[in-house]
Design an enzyme around this catalytic site. Structure first.
Site, short mmCIF file in Angstrom:
data_model
loop_
_atom_site.label_atom_id
_atom_site.label_comp_id
_atom_site.label_asym_id
_atom_site.label_seq_id
_atom_site.Cartn_x
_atom_site.Cartn_y
_atom_site.Cartn_z
CG PHE A 156 -2.20 0.74 1.08
CD1 PHE A 156 -3.04 0.52 -0.01
CD2 PHE A 156 -2.56 1.68 2.04
CE1 PHE A 156 -4.23 1.24 -0.13
CE2 PHE A 156 -3.75 2.40 1.92
CZ PHE A 156 -4.59 2.17 0.84
N GLY A 157 1.80 1.25 -0.97
CA GLY A 157 2.64 2.44 -1.16
C GLY A 157 1.97 3.36 -2.16
NE ARG A 158 6.31 6.16 -4.99
CZ ARG A 158 7.56 6.09 -4.53
NH1 ARG A 158 8.04 7.03 -3.76
NH2 ARG A 158 8.34 5.07 -4.87
CB ILE A 159 1.63 1.98 -7.50
CG1 ILE A 159 2.80 2.77 -8.14
CG2 ILE A 159 0.75 1.37 -8.59
CD1 ILE A 159 3.79 1.93 -8.93
CB ALA A 241 3.93 -5.80 -8.11
NE ARG A 242 10.09 -4.98 -11.58
CZ ARG A 242 9.59 -3.85 -12.10
NH1 ARG A 242 8.31 -3.77 -12.45
NH2 ARG A 242 10.36 -2.79 -12.28
CD GLU A 271 8.11 -8.39 -17.47
OE1 GLU A 271 8.59 -7.42 -18.11
OE2 GLU A 271 7.36 -8.24 -16.50
CG HIS A 289 6.45 -4.41 -17.78
ND1 HIS A 289 7.50 -5.01 -17.14
CD2 HIS A 289 6.16 -3.31 -17.03
CE1 HIS A 289 7.83 -4.32 -16.07
NE2 HIS A 289 7.02 -3.27 -15.98
N GLY A 291 2.51 -0.83 -17.75
CA GLY A 291 2.21 0.05 -16.61
C GLY A 291 2.53 1.52 -16.83
C1 DGY Z 1 9.16 0.42 -13.43
O1 DGY Z 1 9.57 1.55 -13.68
O2 DGY Z 1 9.66 -0.27 -12.55
C2 DGY Z 1 7.99 -0.08 -14.19
O3 DGY Z 1 7.78 -1.42 -14.01
C3 DGY Z 1 8.10 0.25 -15.66
O4 DGY Z 1 6.80 0.21 -16.17
#
Ligand code: DGY
Length: 323
Positions: A156-159, A241-242, A271, A289, A291
């Site tokens: 529950f950080g920024r994103i 996330a990852r 990936e 990917h 995001g």
């Molecule tokens: C990051 O900057 O870590 C992101 O995954 C790129 O979209």
């Protein structure tokens, strides 16, 4: 005085590349192909600064190369799990990243995936393109409500908070989360967010689980065969996330057996290779990917790298130092 020599591993938006050309003796990877470990080693030996990005791997073996000229890895990306940080420190390499500027676009993609998996967006698109749609009927492609459902955030950080804001204020969703530390009072009140004591509690209660925790030894395969069993059979999993946070084989099995209803993935283990099993499933939405992939965000990420480089070469405090 000679300009500092800077190496950029992949192409950036044109406006930031232009600024780099004006400020530095810059070498761009004109063809934008992924570079090899040997090319990274050579870059560390030849340039004052190297600017990698999230798809470039800098393990110990690369960072330990002899006769380095480079003193800073100014990463284009907020995530830096592709750089071995202890090895960077041992080699006295500074590492910076690009936080904040990609928060909203990444949360937008998480929300996109949530809506796609809930409403079977990609499956419907495939049906129409295959000319298999035979017309509206009351029972066709029924899916799940988003409005009013419970969103569980792991991290529950920024994103995570940005997504919770969109979900709560835009879709009237109930917010629960797991995070090692509690969110501040204003955020908690604004989102009427409930903090859970464990990841397991979130998994058991949420209709949609969205992952926003960093990659690392303690989050590797956090979502696995055991933890997936805790989710409701009607629930969906979102990962922006990852890839390493999710055991792909276990998730694929859970989706195939309808142990959970669906998933939306933007990131993957290894990936750009995607676990083959996902490709045959209708109930998983797969994005490459994306995001942070808006022109505005990628430009802002480049600007962040420029600010970190400028501070480094001026001998000032680095805005986004992570090592
Ligand atoms: C990051 O900057 O870590 C992101 O995954 C790129 O979209």
């Amino acid at each position: 005085m000679n300009k500092p020599k800077v190496f950029i591993t992949r192409r950036w938006p044109a406006s930031v590349e232009e600024k780099l050309r004006n400020l530095y003796d810059v070498t761009l990877n004109e063809t934008d192909r992924p570079l090899t470990a040997d090319e990274f080693k050579a870059a560390l030996q030849q340039y004052d600064a190297v600017c990698p990005t999230v798809c470039d791997s800098f393990p110990t073996e690369v960072l330990n190369v002899e006769d380095k000229r480079c003193k800073i890895l100014a990463n284009f990306g907020v995530g830096y799990n592709h750089i071995d940080i202890p090895a960077a420190k041992a080699n006295e390499l500074i590492v910076t990243n690009t936080p904040d500027v990609l928060t909203q676009s990444t949360a937008d993609i998480a929300m996109t995936l949530l809506l796609m998996t809930a409403r079977r967006g990609a499956e419907g698109d495939r049906l129409v393109r295959a000319k298999k749609w035979t017309g509206w009927c009351p029972t066709h492609m029924l899916s799940s409500n988003v409005t009013g459902a419970t969103l569980g955030l792991i991290g529950f950080g920024r994103i995570g908070q940005a997504m919770a804001r969109k979900a709560h204020h835009g879709f009237d969703m109930n917010i629960i989360y797991y995070n090692p530390s509690a969110a501040n009072e204003y955020v908690t009140q604004d989102l009427q967010a409930k903090r859970c004591n464990t990841v397991e509690e979130v998994l058991a209660q949420a209709d949609f689980v969205s992952l926003h925790c960093p990659a690392g030894a303690n989050t590797k395969h956090l979502i696995n065969a055991q933890t997936l069993k805790l989710m409701k059979s009607s629930a969906h999993l979102i990962n922006t996330a990852r890839g390493d946070v999710v055991d792909s084989v276990a998730l694929c099995e859970a989706l195939k057996n309808k142990q959970i209803a669906g998933a939306g993935l933007d990131v993957y283990e290894n990936e750009p290779h995607i676990y083959e099993g996902f490709l045959a499933l209708e109930n998983v939405e797969l994005l490459p990917h994306l995001g942070s992939a808006t022109l505005e965000t990628r430009t802002a990420m480049g600007e962040k790298v420029l600010a970190n480089l400028a501070a480094y070469f001026a001998g000032d405090t680095l805005p986004d130092r992570v090592a």
